[in-house]
Design an enzyme around this catalytic site. Sequence first.
Site, PDB file in Angstrom:
ATOM      1  N   GLU A  56      20.587  -8.524  20.542  1.00 58.47           N
ATOM      2  CA  GLU A  56      21.384  -8.627  21.752  1.00 58.47           C
ATOM      3  C   GLU A  56      20.946  -7.820  22.790  1.00 58.47           C
ATOM      4  O   GLU A  56      21.088  -8.202  23.923  1.00 58.47           O
ATOM      5  CB  GLU A  56      22.724  -8.402  21.141  1.00 58.47           C
ATOM      6  CG  GLU A  56      23.340  -9.246  20.259  1.00 58.47           C
ATOM      7  CD  GLU A  56      23.550 -10.677  20.649  1.00 58.47           C
ATOM      8  OE1 GLU A  56      23.439 -10.987  21.934  1.00 58.47           O
ATOM      9  OE2 GLU A  56      24.072 -11.496  19.662  1.00 58.47           O
TER      10      GLU A  56
ATOM     11  N   ARG B 221      19.797  -9.639  26.255  1.00 50.60           N
ATOM     12  CA  ARG B 221      20.840  -9.451  27.277  1.00 50.60           C
ATOM     13  C   ARG B 221      20.531  -8.425  28.274  1.00 50.60           C
ATOM     14  O   ARG B 221      20.526  -8.683  29.541  1.00 50.60           O
ATOM     15  CB  ARG B 221      22.365  -9.414  26.658  1.00 50.60           C
ATOM     16  CG  ARG B 221      22.700 -10.368  25.874  1.00 50.60           C
ATOM     17  CD  ARG B 221      24.208 -10.143  25.497  1.00 50.60           C
ATOM     18  NE  ARG B 221      24.662 -11.121  24.491  1.00 50.60           N
ATOM     19  CZ  ARG B 221      25.926 -11.278  24.227  1.00 50.60           C
ATOM     20  NH1 ARG B 221      26.945 -10.809  24.910  1.00 50.60           N
ATOM     21  NH2 ARG B 221      26.387 -12.310  23.472  1.00 50.60           N
TER      22      ARG B 221
ATOM     23  N   ASP C 172      18.132 -20.192  15.234  1.00 49.94           N
ATOM     24  CA  ASP C 172      18.086 -21.035  16.435  1.00 49.94           C
ATOM     25  C   ASP C 172      16.675 -20.349  17.635  1.00 49.94           C
ATOM     26  O   ASP C 172      16.091 -21.149  17.690  1.00 49.94           O
ATOM     27  CB  ASP C 172      19.221 -21.210  17.287  1.00 49.94           C
ATOM     28  CG  ASP C 172      20.042 -19.797  17.532  1.00 49.94           C
ATOM     29  OD1 ASP C 172      19.619 -18.820  17.178  1.00 49.94           O
ATOM     30  OD2 ASP C 172      21.042 -19.782  18.249  1.00 49.94           O
TER      31      ASP C 172
ATOM     32  N   GLU D  46      25.097 -24.153  25.300  1.00 49.81           N
ATOM     33  CA  GLU D  46      23.822 -24.769  24.833  1.00 49.81           C
ATOM     34  C   GLU D  46      23.824 -26.236  25.512  1.00 49.81           C
ATOM     35  O   GLU D  46      22.698 -26.873  25.677  1.00 49.81           O
ATOM     36  CB  GLU D  46      23.817 -24.673  23.452  1.00 49.81           C
ATOM     37  CG  GLU D  46      23.362 -23.512  22.895  1.00 49.81           C
ATOM     38  CD  GLU D  46      24.512 -22.417  22.684  1.00 49.81           C
ATOM     39  OE1 GLU D  46      24.173 -21.061  22.847  1.00 49.81           O
ATOM     40  OE2 GLU D  46      25.703 -22.503  22.843  1.00 49.81           O
TER      41      GLU D  46
END
Length: 638
Positions: A263, A267, A404, A540
């Site tokens: 993360e 980010r 994903d 998404e």
Amino acid sequence: MNDEEKLEHRMNISVGSSPKPRGISLRRCCCYTWTSCSVAFVIVMVLGIQGLLWNEGTTNSDKISFPPASGLVVEGNDTSQDTSSPPLVNLYQPTVPSYPPPSPPPRLPPPPLTPLSPIPDLAFLPGNPVLLPCNPPVFQDYWPVPVGRKGETGEIANPLNVSVNSAWLGEWKVVREDPGRKEAVVEAMKHAWKGYSYYAFGFDELRPLTKYGVNNFGGLGLTIIDSLDSLWLMGLTEEFDKARKWVAEELSFDKNVIVSVFETTIRILGGLLSAYDLTGEVVFAIKAEELGRRLLRAFETPSGIPYHRLNLRSGEGTYIFTTTSGRTIKSASLAEVGTLQLEFNALSRVSGDPIFERVAARAFEVLTTEVSPRMDSGLYPTFLQTEDLIWTAQQDISFGSHGDSFYEYLLKVWIQRRGSSEFDILHTMWTQSMDDMINVLLQPSLNFTFIAERRFFQIFRQMDHLACFAPGMLDLGAPVVTSSVANLNYSNAAEQVLKTCVQMYHATVTGLAPETTTFPTSGTAALNTRTSPANYQRPETVESLFVNFRRTGDQKMRDQAWTIFQAFEQHSRVDSGGYSGFTDVNFSPPPKDNYMQSFFLAETLKYLFLIYSESKILPLDVWVLNTEAHPLQVQCHI
């Protein structure tokens, strides 16, 4: 009262509470001898001036101080940095300040926000290739220049729906902006930023209903950094400059906090690198390199598989622990292993140090040379045992959580290197994965097609909203597969799955999709939106609508995105500022979860802005967007 207090009381003087002594009566002085009156006057003046200076130079927090709590903070406020706090003050015996009190230090002007010197302490090694942005002259006219930042963008020379052939990445439609809808999205961004800036500025995220900020990400100002490129692209200069000032003056990574390596990379590191690529402001590059060098310690493992979590100060890392056949083993998720490369490649380009590219590539090499040959398909289980490099026993496969973005980065790292032949193995892995996804996981249900999950070698008929990134990924990569049959298969699969993702929104009374949808096997049963009914403001579906629109120019993509945006405006908007997610989208009005995710500003609103913008803004053959929608320049070797 003692004599001094009596004197003060009689002369009606409140020590330190007024800029000058008041209520001094000359007639009262006449009751005393000239000498005693003079002495009293001098005493009172001294006490008044001393109190005034003490009160003006000292705040309540200065008078009574407590040392910070010590100990490790896990993704929260860092309270262990300041080790120079003054000792506790005895409240029952307050210390009388010395006279005269020390003068406060002069306020120095803040340092310049844009250093003119190069990034310090670079470790460039001669003989290693430095990665520079690939900016072919044919694309010079498509450089993003948001209105309001550096002037008007100008008109597109090509008429509507004329294709621009990128040669190596297929054709893209040239489209004009939709100014009304685009401005509505910009206003939504202003409203989201207003709530965060007013109630939670400097904190990681906003709780919009209760109007306060939370540090659930290590106190790194997550929403500020995640929003930088969105603010800049939308031309919100005042908001961007405030965020930039905070990064330059307040952001520090010297914190005793444990953060997610995955993360933090997508980010924070991605946000800083994107801000640098878009603006050229060196402060973002400096902060990105500082963070990157701390994250390097996550790769100091025997296998090269990075740690799951890392202490930013000490460098100590830990893996995920999973249970297999009664054994507790150290594991890493597929997404965490394969979703670091875009950012670390870009950091090598920006800093001139190839070490970042190398450590991230090592994680891919483990999958391609040590794990991948054991696979009988291009579908990878979501958890890998880090010690013996084998997949966990249940071998779950998912294009949702934990899997994903691995498939996304197989394609996007190849695009980032502009299709360089030395990265063809990534493209080969991606095409094999897409072929097997279509053959194994793509399932029909009534009039819909969805990407199922596999658990314990059984197909589960449900799809996470996270998997709705796949249609956009297929549209992005379909034109560059070698087989025309595969191209058609990918494009058809993208179209069918995207239709299902949009229907997941229409299937609820709020018009907002749940986190997970379950699909019936036959008959006329409706989609089950109650499996996991929360909505976390995810991007998404609008991401895939955006990519498909750039490929096809189909107005339906814009219309469907607008319907989703209106549902957010109706149900998610908080009047005082910000937007909230929901715990259950099957109720109207839906119960709010009092949380504004940083990726709502970084991704959801950015993709909505881009779909209504002209195609010269972030052309997808010049920019590659990481999995947090942070645009990075396509690059190549020199």
